[in-house]
Structure formats: structure tokens, C-alpha cells
Design an enzyme around this catalytic site. Structure first.
Site, PDB file in Angstrom:
ATOM      1  N   ASP A  87      44.394  39.407  46.659  1.00 32.84           N
ATOM      2  CA  ASP A  87      44.642  38.279  45.762  1.00 32.84           C
ATOM      3  C   ASP A  87      46.138  37.984  45.754  1.00 32.84           C
ATOM      4  O   ASP A  87      46.920  38.710  45.135  1.00 32.84           O
ATOM      5  CB  ASP A  87      44.211  38.651  44.331  1.00 32.84           C
ATOM      6  CG  ASP A  87      43.059  37.812  43.852  1.00 32.84           C
ATOM      7  OD1 ASP A  87      42.711  36.836  44.545  1.00 32.84           O
ATOM      8  OD2 ASP A  87      42.500  38.150  42.793  1.00 32.84           O
ATOM      9  N   LEU A  88      46.541  36.939  46.420  1.00 33.61           N
ATOM     10  CA  LEU A  88      47.962  36.644  46.603  1.00 33.61           C
ATOM     11  C   LEU A  88      48.707  36.540  45.262  1.00 33.61           C
ATOM     12  O   LEU A  88      48.278  35.836  44.379  1.00 33.61           O
ATOM     13  CB  LEU A  88      48.082  35.320  47.372  1.00 33.61           C
ATOM     14  CG  LEU A  88      49.483  34.982  47.861  1.00 33.61           C
ATOM     15  CD1 LEU A  88      49.929  35.942  48.924  1.00 33.61           C
ATOM     16  CD2 LEU A  88      49.520  33.554  48.378  1.00 33.61           C
ATOM     17  N   ASP A  89      49.826  37.222  45.143  1.00 29.85           N
ATOM     18  CA  ASP A  89      50.680  37.165  43.953  1.00 29.85           C
ATOM     19  C   ASP A  89      49.954  37.562  42.676  1.00 29.85           C
ATOM     20  O   ASP A  89      50.315  37.133  41.586  1.00 29.85           O
ATOM     21  CB  ASP A  89      51.263  35.755  43.765  1.00 29.85           C
ATOM     22  CG  ASP A  89      52.242  35.416  44.868  1.00 29.85           C
ATOM     23  OD1 ASP A  89      52.675  36.340  45.573  1.00 29.85           O
ATOM     24  OD2 ASP A  89      52.569  34.237  45.019  1.00 29.85           O
ATOM     25  N   GLU A  90      48.906  38.371  42.784  1.00 28.30           N
ATOM     26  CA  GLU A  90      48.120  38.695  41.602  1.00 28.30           C
ATOM     27  C   GLU A  90      47.906  40.196  41.445  1.00 28.30           C
ATOM     28  O   GLU A  90      47.079  40.619  40.665  1.00 28.30           O
ATOM     29  CB  GLU A  90      46.755  37.980  41.654  1.00 28.30           C
ATOM     30  CG  GLU A  90      46.800  36.493  41.439  1.00 28.30           C
ATOM     31  CD  GLU A  90      47.069  36.121  39.987  1.00 28.30           C
ATOM     32  OE1 GLU A  90      46.783  36.923  39.086  1.00 28.30           O
ATOM     33  OE2 GLU A  90      47.572  35.024  39.762  1.00 28.30           O
TER      34      GLU A  90
ATOM     35  N   HIS B 140      55.345  43.350  42.233  1.00 23.06           N
ATOM     36  CA  HIS B 140      53.958  43.748  42.006  1.00 23.06           C
ATOM     37  C   HIS B 140      53.382  44.381  43.262  1.00 23.06           C
ATOM     38  O   HIS B 140      53.880  44.159  44.374  1.00 23.06           O
ATOM     39  CB  HIS B 140      53.123  42.534  41.596  1.00 23.06           C
ATOM     40  CG  HIS B 140      53.064  41.470  42.655  1.00 23.06           C
ATOM     41  ND1 HIS B 140      52.000  41.338  43.511  1.00 23.06           N
ATOM     42  CD2 HIS B 140      53.955  40.521  43.008  1.00 23.06           C
ATOM     43  CE1 HIS B 140      52.235  40.336  44.330  1.00 23.06           C
ATOM     44  NE2 HIS B 140      53.408  39.814  44.060  1.00 23.06           N
TER      45      HIS B 140
END
Lengths: 285, 285, 285, 285
Positions: free
Chosen positions: D227-230, D222
């Protein structure tokens, strides 16, 4: 026709030359259309250009056709203008195995498969009640000798005419069709058969697959040609198996692949996503 | 040997008869072992019983073997007692394609593949630096005529003896081995080749696959027999492709399947998970 | 019982200790049985031992049970002795979506799913004709307030007793069951729900999945606990999607995964292949 | 620039309006170009039109740009004109795990990944020799406190400028980047992380996945946002696992998915196939 639908599907095939996209998109703009989906492919092998468009428009069919005419003539295109979601008139042929017919009927009713089924023809009577449950007319005719086969093939052709059939589906129909019938229905008849890695020739392929300990079994949906099981491939799937599976289990697993592969192929065909490029298919998913 | 390892792998093959499991588990209890993993299979086709056990024990090998002896004799078993995680002595043969060798070397170093690689042999010199990076000895010998081929096969057999090789891996080795060599290494030589639905005979199968528009291409890892590409199948994988892929892209996609399929087959073999049942394999995953 | 079946399934769960396999196999030998399939697993996390055996024998159930008794007592085993292929008495709960029920019914009739279906219960009447086509009794009761919900849950429990139900399947039953009912049916009630990477909380997850542009959507079959959608997982599948799919298409694709995943979970459960290890399942495929 | 390449890639994004395709194809015809590949998508959610074209032409870049200018201005397009196969200048960040870096390097050298790698940056020294084998400069800087982190992020930005970096790849780089850096590199920085069904929050997700007995584990590539991992998802893959896998084995299996998923995402990005539509990606495969 004066219908005024919202979404059109336009497919076209011609010799690959510069300017096709510009010419076609110009005709669509002229007809007041807006392209919402577009896929194209230029085949290096055959020098052929393929295109599938979805177009939103308030214009009637006549306006569209009039706008397209100069372009389709200039590029000598084979083309088709259809309406998104129009049910394809489909004739299904079956023998005794129910799995493919059940999947087609269930998904047709569920609204997931844009086809209509005016008739199911069979060389057996066993699947009559399944067709009846879905209110689809069913005819079973024994085909055990040459005369009956000739009569059955004549019935197929008559049904194709009577119902203006656009696609014939062999949903595990286990009789070999005559080369004449295959030729008559060329490009609009689809078959499903099991597939293995590696392939097995001869009788009882599942038994052979069991003996060789294959790890993948699958299915291939393809156009029917007079070359048995060798027509252009539309879709293929496989599933993993292991040594513990009996031949009978392999058959059941293979049937699952057959039904989902055939249904997928029919769906793509009904949505005008399948185009022929010599011995191969272009699939605009 | 007086080693006292924690985890043992016991594989055994014999004629299927009642009482085998009880007899074997009794011998293991007698040797102070605890079964932590167990898989078995009775082949209907050949009437053969296969078993793979993992056993935790403080007993030395001698104790184990002494306890097993009466049972293995009574049931005329072919059996093997190994230690979990012991690196399998593996000889790799390559030509010019790097993808399979790279995957084997990387995973071996990453601790994901229980093999050791005392030598890579090749009929080319091109992959020397890759082997060198992983500190694996590499020998390239031209094989362009019958005499060189005989010499190369002699070198293979000498390497098998010198390094006490347990597995020979053809990692895209593009020379056909002599039937004599295949027979000598029977059951401990693995090959990888591309696979298609349907299969294609003859030269340049990727080009044929492209022309037929196949939707799945894959790879098969199998034992080598003198029947080329026809030995018992160990593992198979496929991946989906579409009409837009060039022949060159199909080759690249196929290579990915080749490396992961070969590495998987080598891993299972090194973990004693692959047993032969006539022309098929039993894989105890 | 004096039945004398050919194939037995024996499942057992107990604290992991040395000698279990030997003890069990001894009891089976004593009862004249031959082990044809055997799978075991020792859970490191819980220290529990799990085993599933298929045993061929001419002995009646009494003989078997008598031979097993000392062993099951010695190791304080939870165990079950069943006959291969015996149809599991299954109660299905549905609402309006037909896809899961259709798949269960079709495969049950096709002989691919060893269950019998004495009753389908629903909070709607819409699927009555589908059940009727397969000659399965159907009851639709509105569940629109607390009193109707209490009555419906009482009807479920009564049906479980009347028909000696062994498994309750929530085949897209869209009402939340009371914690009391979940507890009463613990370990024998299975649900299916959609799954995404990453997961989405709250209403309309397919819409959320569409907005985030997920590339995989799927389904999870799991045991029902009072923790909604959080019980032990039995089976999961996913399928690839792309940006061109509308929310409505994602729903249709997700439904396919739901039906095949639920049917697979029911099949494994009916074959005694699903055992519980705390919050996780052991699946002996 | 006066380069005269054969194949161009043109990507463009604008508000969706009728006539775009016609206008663009007209400009291409005017510049003597022939469209060989074309994909487009109209996003219902954002009302945005996306297009990717491959065009064969003898015209120099100036001619092309001059022909496109009126159209791109009229429709207020964001657009990019690139040459097929031009290596993307890519900066890779790693920590200690080698699997993703190894896959990127191997495929880059094998000619399967159109990127060039002027530099690998790391907060450890462990992967220096791997980079060196592929002749890629490597710098390891300890990042154990706030000052070192600030210095490292400054080094990243300097490297981006020095090497005119077009893509930053976090190939299992285990430090959290500052929101400022994420914002500076927005839309050209890709991360890989593991994914499960269902998702697990908090530390040691593989251990949690093991405890819940998940049946599928996977990876998601991604875009990085603050926004971490989002960030918007580019690609996802999963693989099947069962109860017998230890947490350590789950990690190894997950790593395989991570490397192939990250490499795929980088490849699509380098081929200008990844376009942003709000929080989602359009992938023109």
C-alpha cells in the site's frame, strides 16, 4: 484499608544493584498483579536506580504491601504505592496574576488534572471570584511586613496539616518564602518562572529580553529550594518571538508558557512521574 | 555597473520621521520600479526606522541610485541596493567540528544558500577533505601561541581584503578573536554557540546541563562583539531532551541545533534581512 | 464620526499594479498620518495586492477617508479603516465541549483578545454557567430536528443583526450549518477542527489516528464554506504523541491544540491581520 | 560466537500475560546480567506485549541465549539479542535528490548513526560523487522500462543477500517498488515522504499545498508495504510556513524535514527501538 482498586502505581528508588527488577516483579507476581506499564532509569551520576510501575490487580493494598516488604527491605528502597487517578491534595498559592490559577482550575474541572484543591491562599484578594466560580475555598491575607509574612507562612503550614496537603503550587505567588518553609516543604513544592535564552538577572527581565532582542522566551517549572529559582527542573517550554513584540506582548506570551508549563509539571507530579535524583529530576512520561 | 537585473533588494535605516515611505516609494516609481515585497519597523527604543524592499525593475543601477539620492540625503539614510540572489562573499572559520561547515557547504551547493565561499580558514587541518570535496580552498594554520594567533588574524584580514569578503562566519571556530579584529569586522561577523535554559557559565556547559537535568538545549547565532557570546542575537533554536540523555548525546543534539541555527542566520544575512538596532537585531523574514 | 484616535489600521486589497504604495503613502502623508507598521504581499497566483498599515495620526476619520478616496477609487480597492484595539463584536457558537469557549473568555477578560462577546448561542445548556461567570449572555436551544435547526439558524442571523456581529466563531459547535447560512456569513465565520498527518476520513478520527499510530496530532482553524472542513486555512498547530497514548488521551491533547489554535485565529482576525486570496489566506502577523 | 560485549539489547514480543517481566528478569539475573534500561508496552488493541532491555553483562552470547531459551519458549516470544552500537548493515536507494543521502552519510561518519553502508543503489548516476566522498560503493542503473526495473529489483535482492542487509532505506528513491519486493523486504524497508495538513492526493502536492495556503508542511518516515505511502508510521515532523513562501521554497523546507525525519527513523531502527504492532509502531525512545 480494604480497597480493591484495579490500577496501582508503584514508584521506588534505591541504590542500583543487579536483580532489582527480578525481585520486584516477583513480588508483584506473588500478589497477583500484572505489570501494564514500567519505566526505569539507572543514574550514572549518583548510582541510583529509579522505577515506576503500573500494575493491574484485584488484591487489596495489604496483600501488595506484604508481598513488597521483603524486597523493599532487602534493597533499602524508598517507595510509594498509589492508585491511578487518585486526586492529589494540592494547595495553590497565588498573588494577582490569574493565568496559572485559571489553567489549573479549568483542567481540574475538565478531568484532565488528577488533583483536588481544598484551598487557595493568596497575599491579595483579587482572584477570589475565580476560585469561587470553581467552588474552591479562597483566603486572601495581606503580606506587607515581617509579622504578616510569618503569620501567612504559619497559615500555609497549618493548611498543609489540616488538609493533608501533598503538593504546594506557587502559581505566580510573588513573595519569597523563608528558607525554613522551603525546607519543610522540600520535594513537594513547585514554582513557575519565566526563562530566557540567555538568562537575565535583576529586575524586569522581559524589558531586558526586549532590549537584547531575544528570539525565544519561555518558562521553567521547578522544585522550590532555598536557592531561589534554582531547584531541580521539572519542565520547560519556549516560544518564538520577534523584534516587533513590545515588552507588554512578551509578558503575555510568556504567561501562556507559564501556565501550560506549570500545569504539565503538576500533572506529572500528581501521576507520580517526577522523581528526584540529586539536583535533577527523572520524569517518567 | 550597467547590469540590468530584474529584482532588487533595497534596505535603509534612518531616524523615524513622517513621510519616509512616501518619499522612497516615489523614488522607486520614478525609476520605473514595482515594489513586490516590503517590510518596515519603527523602533520605539531608539527612534530608528528600518525598511527592506524588493523591487522589480528594468532600470539599470545608475537610474535607481540617481532616483534614490535626494531621498537618502534628505533623511540621512544608511542604505544598500543589492540584487536578489547575488551570492554573498563569505569567509568561514573552523576548528575541528565538522557539523556546521558540512551544513553550509551542502546547502550552498544545493542552491539553498546564496553565498560563495572563496576560502575556509582553520587553526587545524582536519576539515581539509570536507572543503576539498566541495571544491572550496582550505588553509589550516596552527594557532598555539601569541605569535601564531597574530599571524592567523592577519591572514583573516588579508583574506577579507583579497576576496572582498562581506561576511565572516565562525562555524565552531574555537579560538577567541582579539577585540581589534572583532571591531574591524563589526556587523559582518557571526558566531554560533550552544544555549541552555538556564544559562551555564564556565567550562563544559553540557556537563552542567546534564547535572541540572535541563529539559531544553539549544543554540544562538549572534553577531560577534568584543563582549564574548554577548553580541546581538540573530536566531535561536531549542530542542527537548530528557533525563536519559548522556552528556555525549546532549552534545550531539546540541550540534544539530547549532548547524541549523547558524545556516539560518547566514541565509538571512545573505538576503539582507538582518539589520542592527543598537544591541538587538531586526529580522525581516 | 468625529473620533480622534491615535492608531489606525488600514487594510486594502486590489489588483497588483505599480505605484500603489506611493499613492497610498501619499494619501496618508496628506492626512497627517505616520506609518508605524506596514506589511504587503503580491500574490503571484491571483495577481492581487494586499496591504495592512498601522498609522498614527491626530486627524479625524473624515479627513482620512477623504484623503484615501481618490486612491481607493483609482485602484478599485477593497479597503477597511479601523482603530487599533477596538473590540470586534463576536458571536460564539458552542455545543458541549468547554475548552475553546473557556480559552476565548479567559483571554478576552485578561485583555489579550480584542473582542467583545454580546452573546453565546448553543444547541445545549451545559456551558451556561461558564458564560455566566464571565457575564456573557447565553442562550441554549435544542437542535434535534429540521424545524429546530431552521429556528436556530434564524436566531443566529437575528443575533448577527441585533448585535452588529463582525465575526461568528464555531467553538466546537457540532452541528452542520446550512449552505445558505455559510454563504450569508462568508468570510466572517471561523471553525476549528482536529487535524492529523495523514488525514482520516469518516467517524472517530482519533480512534483511527490511534490505530495507525500517528506521531503528530493537531488542529486547523479555517473559514467556513459550504465545503465542510475545507475553507481557507488561518492557523494550524500540531503536538507530538507516542504509542502509549490512549484514544482518550489523544482527544485531550487534541483539545489543547484546538483551543490555542482557535484563539490565535480569532485574535489575528480581530486585529485585521487575515485577508483572503482566493482559497488561501494572507496572514500579516 | 564467543564475543563478550559489555552492553546487550534484548527486544521481545509476545502475547500479553502476567509474569513475563519476572520470567525475563530472572533469566537475565541467571546469566549474570544487570538491566540498565528497560521499556515495555502492552497494546490494548492487539493484546501484545513489547519489551526492550539494555543489559550489562560479562557473559558470552551462548550463556545468555541458554538462559533465555526456556522463557522465550514458554511465552512463544519473538525476540532478538543484539549488541549496543553494532552497525546495522544498511542498503540505501536513491534517485537524484541528495539531501537525505547527504544527511545519512554525514551522520554515519560523525558517529551519530550506528549503521554501515556497503552499497548505494540508484536509478541515476548523479549522486555517485557524494557516495564516493564518503567512500561508499555506488551503482547507478537506468530504470526506464519494465525489463530494467525487473533487473534493478533483482540487483537489490542480490545486494541484500551479498551484504547480509538488515535495512533498506528509500532515501527519496522515486520508483515504485513491486509488491513482491515490498513483501520480501517487509518490516526492514523504510521510506520517507512529504506530509501536509490536510493531505493532498495526486500530482505536485507542494503546489496544491501552496494553493491552499497550508501553514504546516512536514515529512513522514514509514515502513514500506505494498500500500503506497500507507505503511506503519515511524516518525513525523512538521515546520511552520506562511503565505509568502513560493512552491519552490516549500519544496526546500520540506526536504529539510525529510532528511531529519528519515535519519531519525533509521537511527531508532538501528538501535532496535522500532517494533511493529499490527499497523502501528511502538517506538522505545
Amino acid at each position: 484499608m480494604t480497597a480493591s482498586p484495579t490500577h496501582w502505581i508503584l514508584t521506588l528508588v534505591c541504590e542500583d544493584r543487579p536483580g532489582i527488577v527480578h525481585a520486584i516483579s516477583g513480588a508483584i507476581v506473588a500478589a497477583g498483579g500484572n505489570i501494564t506499564e514500567s519505566q526505569q532509569f539507572s543514574s550514572d551520576g549518583t548510582g541510583t536506580f529509579f522505577m515506576r510501575l503500573q500494575v493491574e490487580s484485584d488484591a487489596p493494598r495489604e496483600t501488595f504491601e506484604a508481598a513488597l516488604l521483603p524486597v523493599t527491605q532487602q534493597y533499602t528502597m524508598t517507595w510509594q504505592l498509589d492508585v491511578v487517578g487518585r486526586p492529589l491534595r494540592t494547595l495553590v498559592l497565588v498573588s494577582t496574576a490569574a493565568h496559572c490559577l485559571n489553567d489549573l482550575l479549568f483542567r481540574q474541572r475538565a478531568g484532565q488534572l488528577p488533583i483536588e484543591l481544598p484551598l487557595v491562599l493568596s497575599n491579595h484578594g483579587g482572584l477570589a471570584s475565580l476560585a469561587e466560580f470553581y467552588s474552591v475555598p479562597f483566603e486572601g491575607h495581606p503580606v506587607t511586613n515581617a509579622a504578616e509574612k510569618t503569620a501567612f507562612e504559619a497559615r500555609i503550614l497549618r493548611a498543609v496539616e489540616e488538609h493533608d496537603i501533598e503538593l504546594v503550587v506557587l502559581a505566580r505567588y510573588m513573595q519569597i518564602l523563608s528558607p525554613e518553609l522551603c525546607a519543610r516543604l522540600g520535594g513537594r513544592i513547585i514554582n513557575i518562572h519565566h526563562s530566557f535564552l540567555p538568562g537575565f538577572k535583576g529586575a524586569n527581565p522581559y524589558k531586558q529580553a526586549h532590549q537584547r532582542g531575544v528570539k525565544l522566551i519561555g518558562a521553567t517549572a521547578h522544585f522550590v529550594t532555598s536557592d531561589l529559582d534554582e531547584g531541580p527542573i521539572i519542565e520547560q517550554n519556549v516560544v518564538r518571538v520577534d523584534h516587533s513584540r513590545s515588552t507588554r506582548e512578551l509578558v503575555a506570551i510568556g504567561q501562556d508558557e507559564e501556565s501550560r508549563t506549570l500545569t504539565q509539571a503538576v500533572k506529572w507530579f500528581a501521576e507520580n512521574r517526577v522523581l528526584l535524583d540529586g539536583d535533577r529530576t527523572i520524569i517518567f512520561k
